[in-house]
Design a protein around this motif. Sequence first.
Motif, PDB file in Angstrom:
ATOM      1  N   ALA A 188       0.837  -1.205   0.000  1.00 35.47           N
ATOM      2  CA  ALA A 188       0.000   0.000   0.000  1.00 35.47           C
ATOM      3  C   ALA A 188       0.871   1.255   0.000  1.00 35.47           C
ATOM      4  CB  ALA A 188      -0.928   0.001   1.214  1.00 35.47           C
ATOM      5  N   PRO A 189       1.188   1.778  -1.176  1.00 31.80           N
ATOM      6  CA  PRO A 189       2.024   2.981  -1.252  1.00 31.80           C
ATOM      7  C   PRO A 189       1.315   4.214  -0.701  1.00 31.80           C
ATOM      8  CG  PRO A 189       1.948   1.808  -3.363  1.00 31.80           C
ATOM      9  CD  PRO A 189       0.862   1.238  -2.505  1.00 31.80           C
ATOM     10  N   GLY A 190       2.119   5.123  -0.194  1.00 31.86           N
ATOM     11  CA  GLY A 190       1.637   6.469   0.055  1.00 31.86           C
ATOM     12  C   GLY A 190       1.717   7.262  -1.243  1.00 31.86           C
ATOM     13  N   TRP A 191       1.616   8.575  -1.131  1.00 29.52           N
ATOM     14  CA  TRP A 191       1.720   9.434  -2.318  1.00 29.52           C
ATOM     15  C   TRP A 191       3.179   9.409  -2.770  1.00 29.52           C
ATOM     16  CZ3 TRP A 191       1.092  15.475  -2.383  1.00 29.52           C
ATOM     17  CH2 TRP A 191       1.024  15.910  -3.719  1.00 29.52           C
ATOM     18  N   THR A 192       3.422   8.766  -3.877  1.00 27.11           N
ATOM     19  CA  THR A 192       4.768   8.362  -4.259  1.00 27.11           C
ATOM     20  C   THR A 192       5.384   9.286  -5.305  1.00 27.11           C
ATOM     21  OG1 THR A 192       4.148   6.055  -3.830  1.00 27.11           O
ATOM     22  CG2 THR A 192       6.116   6.425  -5.173  1.00 27.11           C
ATOM     23  N   ILE A 193       6.663   9.564  -5.114  1.00 30.57           N
ATOM     24  CA  ILE A 193       7.425  10.328  -6.099  1.00 30.57           C
ATOM     25  C   ILE A 193       7.729   9.428  -7.293  1.00 30.57           C
ATOM     26  CG2 ILE A 193       9.615  11.492  -6.567  1.00 30.57           C
ATOM     27  CD1 ILE A 193       9.641  12.274  -3.568  1.00 30.57           C
ATOM     28  N   SER A 194       7.360   9.883  -8.474  1.00 25.98           N
ATOM     29  CA  SER A 194       7.533   9.099  -9.692  1.00 25.98           C
ATOM     30  C   SER A 194       8.402   9.859 -10.692  1.00 25.98           C
ATOM     31  CB  SER A 194       6.169   8.811 -10.330  1.00 25.98           C
ATOM     32  OG  SER A 194       5.585  10.032 -10.774  1.00 25.98           O
ATOM     33  N   ARG A 217       7.774  12.351   1.052  1.00 28.15           N
ATOM     34  CA  ARG A 217       7.098  11.365   0.217  1.00 28.15           C
ATOM     35  C   ARG A 217       8.060  10.218  -0.090  1.00 28.15           C
ATOM     36  NH1 ARG A 217       5.081  14.646  -4.828  1.00 28.15           N
ATOM     37  NH2 ARG A 217       4.347  12.581  -5.488  1.00 28.15           N
ATOM     38  N   GLY A 218       7.522   9.029  -0.242  1.00 30.95           N
ATOM     39  CA  GLY A 218       8.332   7.898  -0.644  1.00 30.95           C
ATOM     40  C   GLY A 218       8.590   7.937  -2.140  1.00 30.95           C
ATOM     41  N   THR A 219       9.512   7.091  -2.588  1.00 31.85           N
ATOM     42  CA  THR A 219       9.843   7.030  -4.015  1.00 31.85           C
ATOM     43  C   THR A 219       9.322   5.750  -4.634  1.00 31.85           C
ATOM     44  OG1 THR A 219      11.958   5.876  -3.712  1.00 31.85           O
ATOM     45  CG2 THR A 219      11.974   8.289  -3.522  1.00 31.85           C
ATOM     46  N   ASP A 220       9.197   5.770  -5.947  1.00 32.26           N
ATOM     47  CA  ASP A 220       8.769   4.582  -6.668  1.00 32.26           C
ATOM     48  C   ASP A 220       9.713   3.411  -6.411  1.00 32.26           C
ATOM     49  OD1 ASP A 220      10.831   5.826  -8.067  1.00 32.26           O
ATOM     50  OD2 ASP A 220       9.633   6.225  -9.852  1.00 32.26           O
ATOM     51  N   GLN A 221      11.009   3.700  -6.270  1.00 32.54           N
ATOM     52  CA  GLN A 221      11.973   2.628  -6.002  1.00 32.54           C
ATOM     53  C   GLN A 221      11.738   2.007  -4.628  1.00 32.54           C
ATOM     54  OE1 GLN A 221      14.507   1.414  -8.291  1.00 32.54           O
ATOM     55  NE2 GLN A 221      14.080  -0.202  -6.792  1.00 32.54           N
ATOM     56  N   GLU A 222      11.361   2.809  -3.652  1.00 29.13           N
ATOM     57  CA  GLU A 222      11.088   2.267  -2.317  1.00 29.13           C
ATOM     58  C   GLU A 222       9.875   1.346  -2.330  1.00 29.13           C
ATOM     59  OE1 GLU A 222      12.781   5.487   0.852  1.00 29.13           O
ATOM     60  OE2 GLU A 222      11.161   6.203  -0.455  1.00 29.13           O
ATOM     61  N   ILE A 223       8.896   1.662  -3.158  1.00 22.24           N
ATOM     62  CA  ILE A 223       7.738   0.775  -3.303  1.00 22.24           C
ATOM     63  C   ILE A 223       8.169  -0.520  -3.974  1.00 22.24           C
ATOM     64  CG2 ILE A 223       5.394   0.541  -4.174  1.00 22.24           C
ATOM     65  CD1 ILE A 223       5.848   2.846  -2.134  1.00 22.24           C
ATOM     66  N   ALA A 224       8.908  -0.396  -5.060  1.00 20.05           N
ATOM     67  CA  ALA A 224       9.351  -1.565  -5.817  1.00 20.05           C
ATOM     68  C   ALA A 224      10.223  -2.481  -4.965  1.00 20.05           C
ATOM     69  CB  ALA A 224      10.098  -1.125  -7.068  1.00 20.05           C
ATOM     70  N   ASN A 225      11.016  -1.910  -4.068  1.00 10.36           N
ATOM     71  CA  ASN A 225      11.862  -2.725  -3.195  1.00 10.36           C
ATOM     72  C   ASN A 225      11.029  -3.659  -2.322  1.00 10.36           C
ATOM     73  OD1 ASN A 225      14.081  -1.392  -4.221  1.00 10.36           O
ATOM     74  ND2 ASN A 225      14.371  -0.079  -2.430  1.00 10.36           N
ATOM     75  N   SER A 246       4.462   4.019   3.406  1.00  9.25           N
ATOM     76  CA  SER A 246       3.977   5.394   3.428  1.00  9.25           C
ATOM     77  C   SER A 246       4.695   6.269   4.428  1.00  9.25           C
ATOM     78  CB  SER A 246       2.473   5.392   3.744  1.00  9.25           C
ATOM     79  OG  SER A 246       2.244   4.869   5.049  1.00  9.25           O
ATOM     80  N   GLY A 247       5.857   5.834   4.895  1.00  8.88           N
ATOM     81  CA  GLY A 247       6.589   6.646   5.859  1.00  8.88           C
ATOM     82  C   GLY A 247       5.872   6.813   7.178  1.00  8.88           C
ATOM     83  N   GLY A 248       4.937   5.887   7.475  1.00 11.03           N
ATOM     84  CA  GLY A 248       4.184   5.979   8.717  1.00 11.03           C
ATOM     85  C   GLY A 248       2.937   6.829   8.610  1.00 11.03           C
ATOM     86  N   ASN A 249       2.587   7.268   7.404  1.00 10.61           N
ATOM     87  CA  ASN A 249       1.419   8.136   7.259  1.00 10.61           C
ATOM     88  C   ASN A 249       0.130   7.421   7.638  1.00 10.61           C
ATOM     89  OD1 ASN A 249       0.394  10.708   6.608  1.00 10.61           O
ATOM     90  ND2 ASN A 249      -0.252  10.010   4.591  1.00 10.61           N
ATOM     91  N   VAL A 250       0.079   6.111   7.372  1.00 12.99           N
ATOM     92  CA  VAL A 250      -1.006   5.287   7.892  1.00 12.99           C
ATOM     93  C   VAL A 250      -0.388   4.120   8.647  1.00 12.99           C
ATOM     94  CG1 VAL A 250      -2.681   5.941   6.120  1.00 12.99           C
ATOM     95  CG2 VAL A 250      -1.250   3.923   5.757  1.00 12.99           C
ATOM     96  N   MET A 251      -1.031   3.703   9.712  1.00 12.19           N
ATOM     97  CA  MET A 251      -0.519   2.631  10.564  1.00 12.19           C
ATOM     98  C   MET A 251      -1.678   1.696  10.944  1.00 12.19           C
ATOM     99  SD  MET A 251       1.937   4.698  13.203  1.00 12.19           S
ATOM    100  CE  MET A 251       3.212   5.831  12.646  1.00 12.19           C
ATOM    101  N   PRO A 252      -1.715   0.500  10.332  1.00 14.09           N
ATOM    102  CA  PRO A 252      -2.772  -0.451  10.695  1.00 14.09           C
ATOM    103  C   PRO A 252      -2.712  -0.761  12.187  1.00 14.09           C
ATOM    104  CG  PRO A 252      -1.639  -1.168   8.714  1.00 14.09           C
ATOM    105  CD  PRO A 252      -0.838  -0.025   9.265  1.00 14.09           C
ATOM    106  N   ALA A 253      -3.858  -0.830  12.825  1.00 11.83           N
ATOM    107  CA  ALA A 253      -3.931  -1.072  14.261  1.00 11.83           C
ATOM    108  C   ALA A 253      -4.123  -2.558  14.561  1.00 11.83           C
ATOM    109  CB  ALA A 253      -5.073  -0.273  14.873  1.00 11.83           C
TER     110      ALA A 253
END
Length: 254
Positions: A188-194, A217-225, A246-253
């Motif tokens: 589940a990506p956050g708003w990603t730098i592309s 913001r996270g990067t596309d490479q961080e998602i792909a990793n 998402s860099g902690g922007n959302v945190m499942p409980a």
Amino acid sequence: MLQVDLTGKTALITGATGQLGRVMARTLAECGANIIIHYHGNETKANELKQEIESIGRQSLIVRADVTQFDDIIQMKNLIAEHFDHVDIVVANAVVQYEWKSVLDQSLEDYASQINTCVMQSVYLAKTFVPAMIERKAGRFIGINTECSMQNAPGQSAYVAGKRGMDGVYRVLAKEIGEHQITVNQIAPGWTISENDRNNHTEVSEDYNKTVPLKRRGTDQEIANVVAFVASDLASFITGAYIPVSGGNVMPAI
């Protein structure tokens, strides 16, 4: 030393010509996987990506399909079978882009497009490719979800409806096929730098960054990793997970 090793694996990535899709394709290829490049409209980008992947010594195949049509998915499988023995990794990444509006203003067609490209695409891919994984007692089924599924912000309703419906399918599927040593997970990506952001110098969004614990913001490479990790044997005991990147922007409980 631990390494993400996908040598000898074959990965199908839907929407592989998109901003995130092509980074995932390159990354899995760099880890050793052969790549099946799915596209719907951008044949030029598909050919460019194929050349990139083959330039590092991996096999690659281009397939075109409308992922909202089961017959197209079946035809895609038949074409793949002419070139590869089987598919080890499925990444459901394709999704229709549309203009976000309020529930009252969003068109019914936009809701249908999100259900079709998030929920039904995943169902079609599972019905088409999972049976062979069951026979081999191995496989990775990965869906690209979104932080929006937890945010439920104004204007997100159609997107969230599709992605939350997708979430239900993946969780159930993980329980249904886990005994066959097939993992089913969502990234589940956050708003990603592309690439578009880099070209347009729009990598920084101060208002968004303030909400993120890592303040960026996270990067596309961080998602792909993370996709590569989940696709690998290093993640052999992870299934049924919704993994925010998402860099902690959302945190499942719990």
